[in-house]
Design a protein around this motif. Structure first.
Motif, mmCIF file in Angstrom:
data_model
loop_
_atom_site.group_PDB
_atom_site.id
_atom_site.type_symbol
_atom_site.label_atom_id
_atom_site.label_comp_id
_atom_site.label_asym_id
_atom_site.label_seq_id
_atom_site.Cartn_x
_atom_site.Cartn_y
_atom_site.Cartn_z
ATOM 1 N N MET A 292 -114.053 57.677 79.981
ATOM 2 C CA MET A 292 -115.179 56.944 79.393
ATOM 3 C C MET A 292 -114.756 56.301 78.070
ATOM 4 N N ALA A 293 -113.907 56.991 77.318
ATOM 5 C CA ALA A 293 -113.405 56.395 76.072
ATOM 6 C C ALA A 293 -112.627 55.113 76.374
ATOM 7 N N ALA A 294 -111.916 55.103 77.487
ATOM 8 C CA ALA A 294 -111.169 53.897 77.864
ATOM 9 C C ALA A 294 -112.124 52.765 78.227
ATOM 10 N N VAL A 295 -113.197 53.107 78.926
ATOM 11 C CA VAL A 295 -114.203 52.083 79.255
ATOM 12 C C VAL A 295 -114.775 51.494 77.964
ATOM 13 N N ASP A 296 -115.138 52.369 77.021
ATOM 14 C CA ASP A 296 -115.665 51.902 75.731
ATOM 15 C C ASP A 296 -114.671 50.941 75.073
ATOM 16 N N ALA A 297 -113.400 51.334 75.093
ATOM 17 C CA ALA A 297 -112.366 50.536 74.410
ATOM 18 C C ALA A 297 -112.177 49.177 75.080
ATOM 19 N N VAL A 298 -112.196 49.148 76.416
ATOM 20 C CA VAL A 298 -112.025 47.868 77.117
ATOM 21 C C VAL A 298 -113.220 46.963 76.837
ATOM 22 N N LEU A 299 -114.428 47.534 76.900
ATOM 23 C CA LEU A 299 -115.621 46.705 76.700
ATOM 24 C C LEU A 299 -115.698 46.175 75.266
ATOM 25 N N ALA A 300 -115.018 46.857 74.336
ATOM 26 C CA ALA A 300 -115.020 46.412 72.944
ATOM 27 C C ALA A 300 -114.015 45.290 72.690
ATOM 28 N N GLN A 301 -113.166 45.000 73.681
ATOM 29 C CA GLN A 301 -112.152 43.953 73.494
ATOM 30 C C GLN A 301 -112.655 42.641 74.090
ATOM 31 N N PRO A 302 -112.901 41.629 73.258
ATOM 32 C CA PRO A 302 -113.434 40.373 73.810
ATOM 33 C C PRO A 302 -112.474 39.689 74.782
ATOM 34 N N GLY A 303 -111.171 39.957 74.645
ATOM 35 C CA GLY A 303 -110.188 39.297 75.530
ATOM 36 C C GLY A 303 -110.058 39.963 76.887
ATOM 37 N N LEU A 304 -110.738 41.090 77.100
ATOM 38 C CA LEU A 304 -110.571 41.822 78.357
ATOM 39 C C LEU A 304 -111.866 41.831 79.164
ATOM 40 N N ARG A 305 -111.732 41.726 80.474
ATOM 41 C CA ARG A 305 -112.877 41.837 81.389
ATOM 42 C C ARG A 305 -112.673 43.068 82.253
ATOM 43 N N LEU A 306 -113.621 43.964 82.251
ATOM 44 C CA LEU A 306 -113.502 45.166 83.078
ATOM 45 C C LEU A 306 -113.789 44.781 84.536
ATOM 46 N N ALA A 307 -112.700 44.632 85.321
ATOM 47 C CA ALA A 307 -112.850 44.154 86.701
ATOM 48 C C ALA A 307 -113.012 45.302 87.683
ATOM 49 N N GLY A 308 -112.616 46.510 87.293
ATOM 50 C CA GLY A 308 -112.748 47.608 88.241
ATOM 51 C C GLY A 308 -112.094 48.875 87.738
ATOM 52 N N LEU A 309 -112.167 49.881 88.589
ATOM 53 C CA LEU A 309 -111.520 51.158 88.292
ATOM 54 C C LEU A 309 -110.441 51.408 89.339
ATOM 55 N N HIS A 310 -109.458 52.207 88.920
ATOM 56 C CA HIS A 310 -108.336 52.492 89.810
ATOM 57 C C HIS A 310 -108.026 53.974 89.783
ATOM 58 N N CYS A 311 -107.645 54.522 90.934
ATOM 59 C CA CYS A 311 -107.053 55.864 90.952
ATOM 60 C C CYS A 311 -106.007 55.916 92.063
ATOM 61 N N HIS A 312 -105.038 56.763 91.885
ATOM 62 C CA HIS A 312 -103.958 56.906 92.881
ATOM 63 C C HIS A 312 -103.600 58.380 92.861
ATOM 64 N N ILE A 313 -103.973 59.107 93.924
ATOM 65 C CA ILE A 313 -103.877 60.567 93.831
ATOM 66 C C ILE A 313 -102.489 61.104 94.127
#
Ligand SMILES: *Cc1c(COP(=O)(O)O)cnc(C)c1O
Length: 440
Positions: free
Chosen positions: A199-220
């Motif tokens: 969630m901290a990473a989501v907060d950080a991405v949303l705070a960056q005007p140059g970045l668009r949160l396009a999705g989430l990723h996981c690879h188990i």
């Protein structure tokens, strides 16, 4: 006494049958030995030398088609690190697939193959300034961010809105070898869901005007045999999308579930249940999403091994036979997986039929380490001798890409075979290649 000891001739003739599942479907054991895509391995060994990685190109296409048919509604991104060369990348581009890369070198290979930049995803837990430069220079479509440092760096580097995915560690154990289990907590990949780092990473991405949160990723992980872990990861990821919506009012529209689908390396090992995966993951995602009022998610998967492993066969020549050790002209420089993960392989006398009784041997490499073993306790005809061509199946993934020059041995070529024709896709390395870098 075993049956094969009582009746050695039966053992010999049994050995001429090809084990199902592990060989490319075009492989055929005939009276003159093994052929692949209609070409005898003796001809391949004579024309291209040994060791050589043989790649059945139609087998790769068939496996791509299997994925497309089972998952028509998914984006399929080939994990290029499994086997990267221009011919394979062009083939993946023709299938309409996307591509995972994780270094400047892999971006360069994708560029050289003309792989469309918008369909490329950049991965990596420690992207260097060269990696950023290459990826941003080619304008790759998506970047999978893996640390807060990276989110900062990319936020200041991106000159146009860069679409990013956040790599999440869902705390799921794929039950695979520790070295390739990437979904469990407490490891170098991703942001932990449980600790709150995601969630901290989501907060950080949303705070960056140059970045668009396009999705989430996981690879188990990799070589994951069961579907249950994917289902659990998918559910947790969708629940996380719900929490992001609740916290930020932002609805994440896509979910990348990574790769890792297992392939059989030995006869009798299970094929990955792709149809079951498709159904169960779809249900897990759709059910959880609708329960949370989240609109339909765009789903991505990233198979690497599953698309290319079983299309590859390595040919070796026997150099010497000493007691139970059959030594060949390759080894850990062309197959690191035995030393890295204790991987096990089938070996077959491929250049000629033999009615000799079977004995149990170890096939070893030529390198200066006692651990340089390709396969232990494998059955081979007892008349195997220097000059014989041996074939090892399931070497299409993580063989060429993990190969080294240990002992100044030149890396083998990749020979594409199709419809009775063979062509080098990657040529054999030469001593000039090796010496060219030695500039001191
Ligand atoms: C290695 C890797 C894959 C592919 O794994 P396979 O086991 O080859 O399917 C997919 N996604 C990521 C992020 C990877 O690191």
């Amino acid at each position: 006494m075993t049956l094969t000891e009582v009746l050695p001739s039966i053992a010999g003739s049994l050995h001429t049958k090809l084990e199902p599942d592990v060989w490319p479907r075009s492989a055929c054991a005939g009276p003159d030995g093994l052929s692949i895509a209609g070409i005898s391995v003796n001809e391949l060994a004579a024309r291209f030398g040994t060791p050589a990685y043989i790649l059945d190109e139609d087998e790769v296409r068939r496996r791509c088609l299997d994925y497309r048919v089972a998952l028509p509604d998914f984006e399929i991104a080939y994990a290029g690190k499994a086997l990267m060369c221009r011919a394979v990348l062009r083939l993946m581009a023709e299938q309409g697939f996307s591509l995972d890369v994780c270094s400047a070198g892999e971006v360069a290979a994708a560029r050289a193959a003309g792989f469309p930049a918008e369909r490329i995803l950049l991965h990596g837990n420690a992207k260097t300034s060269e990696d950023w430069k290459a990826a941003l220079g080619y304008q790759v479509g998506r970047i999978v961010v893996d640390s807060l440092d990276e989110i900062q760096q990319l936020g200041s580097l991106a000159r146009y809105p860069q679409r990013v995915l956040i790599r999440v560690t869902p705390g799921v154990d794929g039950h695979t070898h520790k070295a390739i289990a990437t979904g469990v907590e407490d490891q170098k990949f991703g942001f932990s869901l449980r600790s709150g780092a995601a969630m901290a990473a989501v907060d950080a991405v949303l705070a960056q005007p140059g970045l668009r949160l396009a999705g989430l990723h996981c690879h188990i992980g990799s070589q994951v045999a069961s579907v249950a872990g994917y289902e659990l990861a998918a559910r947790r990821m969708v629940e996380f999308i719900g929490r992001i919506r609740d916290r930020h009012g932002v609805v994440v529209g896509s979910l990348d579930l990574g790769g890792g689908h297992a392939v059989p390396y030995l006869p009798g090992e299970q094929e990955f249940d792709l149809t079951g995966y498709a159904q169960r993951v779809r249900v897990a995602v759709n059910y959880t999403a609708s329960a949370l009022g989240i609109p339909a998610l765009k789903l991505t998967i990233e198979p690497g091994r599953a698309l290319v492993a079983n299309a590859g066969v390595t040919l070796y020549r026997v150099v010497t036979v000493k007691g139970p050790y059959v030594a060949v002209d390759g080894g850990m420089s062309d197959n690191m997986r035995v030393a890295l993960y204790g991987a096990r392989y089938l070996v077959r006398l491929a250049g000629r039929p033999s009615g000799a009784p079977i004995r149990t041997v170890s096939v070893v490499g030529r390198h200066c380490e006692a651990g340089d073993v390709l396969a232990t306790d494998v059955p081979l005809p007892s008349d195997v001798r220097p000059g014989d061509v041996l074939a090892v199946p399931v070497t299409g993934a993580y063989h060429h890409s993990l190969a080294s020059n240990y002992n100044q041995v030149c890396r083998p070529p990749i020979i594409g075979v199709r419809d009775g024709f063979a062509r080098p896709l990657v040529r054999r390395e030469t001593e000039e290649d090796l010496l060219a870098r030695d500039v001191g």
